[in-house]
Structure formats: C-alpha cells, structure tokens
Design an enzyme around this catalytic site. Sequence first.
Site, PDB file in Angstrom:
ATOM      1  N   PRO A   2       0.798  -1.216   0.000  1.00  0.00           N
ATOM      2  CG  PRO A   2      -0.687  -1.510   1.750  1.00  0.00           C
ATOM      3  CD  PRO A   2       0.648  -1.970   1.250  1.00  0.00           C
ATOM      4  CD  GLU A   3       1.969   3.657  -4.369  1.00  0.00           C
ATOM      5  OE1 GLU A   3       1.881   4.881  -4.607  1.00  0.00           O
ATOM      6  OE2 GLU A   3       2.148   2.806  -5.258  1.00  0.00           O
ATOM      7  CE  LYS A  61       5.250   4.526  -0.031  1.00  0.00           C
ATOM      8  NZ  LYS A  61       5.997   3.672  -0.991  1.00  0.00           N
ATOM      9  NE  ARG A 266       8.474  -1.184  -7.602  1.00  0.00           N
ATOM     10  CZ  ARG A 266       8.013  -0.551  -6.537  1.00  0.00           C
ATOM     11  NH1 ARG A 266       8.836   0.164  -5.779  1.00  0.00           N
ATOM     12  NH2 ARG A 266       6.742  -0.623  -6.215  1.00  0.00           N
TER      13      ARG A 266
END
Length: 277
Positions: A2-3, A61, A266
């Site tokens: 999650p961000e 985060k 990424r």
Amino acid sequence: MPELPEVETMRRGVLPIVGATIERVTRPRCRLRPILLSPAIAAFRRRAVGRRILAVDRLGKRVIVRLDSDDAIVLEPRMTGLVLLAEPPNETHLRLVLELSGVAASRLMFWDRRGLGSVRLLDRRRLEEAVVSRLGPDALAVTCDALRERFRASRREVKVALLDQQALAGVGNLYASEILHLAGVHPQARCHRLRKSQWSAIHKALREVLELAILLEGSTLSDGTYRNALNESGGYQNHHRVYDRAGEPCPRCGDSPIRRIVQAQRSTFFCPRCQGR
C-alpha cells in the site's frame, strides 16, 4: 503497495480504537515467513497491555498508534500488510492481534500475506530517530515551492525521485505514474531539467490524485490483497489513468497507447504523446 492513500484509508478506518485500553496482545501461530516484531512479544506485551490508545496518526506509509505511555505502535504494511478491525481475509496470515476494551471496536489486527511488513513499539526518542527523521515532508502537506526545492538539483529521473521516501513521504510506484500522467510530465525527464511550471503541474496533480484516491479508499489491484479496515475493496483502481494499462488507449488523448517501461526495477506506465519530452 500500500501507498499513502491506502495507509491513510487504514488510519481513518481504525479511528474507532481511540480511547480503548489494550487488554491483551496475541501473536497467532504462523508457519509462514514471520513479520518483524520489535521488541519480542513478551516485552511488547509488558509495555502495551493496560495502556490507553490516545490517537491514530500516519507517517508516510505507516500507521502510528499512540499510547498514553508516550510509546507508539508503528504498523508498516509494506507490500501486502493490512490494518484491520473486521475479520481478516483469512486466519493463515494473521500476524498480531490487540484485544481492546472501552470502545465498540474489540480488536485491532495486523494481517500480512507475504510477511514483509513490521510492527514496532517505539518510545518517543526512537520514533523520531527510526521513523520521523528518515522521512521527507508528507506528500499531502508539501508546498509547491518545497517540492521543487527538494528535487530541482537532482539529476535523477523524476519518476524515480518521487519514490524516495527521504525526499517525499508517501508516494509509491502506482501513484507516481498516475501523478506524472495527470501533470503531463515524462517519467524519464531529469529533475534538474524540469521547468518551474512543470513542478507546479506535478504538485497540483499530486494533491488531486492522492485526495481522490483517499476519497475512494485506495486501489485494490487484480491480486485483491489490499482491503480497508473493514475488509472491503477500495475503488480508485476504477479511475487509474495509466497504471497497469499498457497497450490501452490513453484516456487523455484517446489515441496513443499507454507504454510500459522499467525504472529502478519498477514498472512505469505513461502516454508517449501526452507526456512527451
């Protein structure tokens, strides 16, 4: 993942625990890769049981549960962690349970499918040293001038730079692609070559994308891992402009297909026409 939007959604979702007293701390048996738990469970229990929860905050985060002892429980979901009030997706990956009294919420749970997350109980000094001092300004709070000042001398590609949590806290891979598409900035553009107007566009897009994603309670991707505190899916995945849409037409120009490239190991998604150099 999650961000920031997902972690902020978790934080808001567990606010009902504020005012609760921690009655018991349980680490369920798990034969899978263990999460980092610090201190060890016996010491964790000694410091947490009997303490009242004063607030639930977010740092980048991470969800921060502040106790009346001046300690804080730092929950870092990393790739597949969830902070829950409702029943978890399954019991297999349940990593830590706080049993509560004094409020309607009876349990706070940390669930992590891959075991990459962490739970740490830190005093004020260690929280500052281990977390706060290592983070840049929060992405929801940073001003346009501060954003530009932090990056304008960097020779890194802007997409890669936005992922640096010491420079800007909260933005990850998914939302960086979304922000740069909305801003019309190529992800491989070098920070030091961006114009002031481009930094203004990035800052505006930063706020717009993150605020909408929070409103829609984050993005639940095809693997279905991310859930909010009540074990429900987010909704922002239905509004992705470019992320994981390689080959599909750009929603802005309606013609050029979205491209996928790799930056710093990424995936990055962008429109060559709308985000031309």
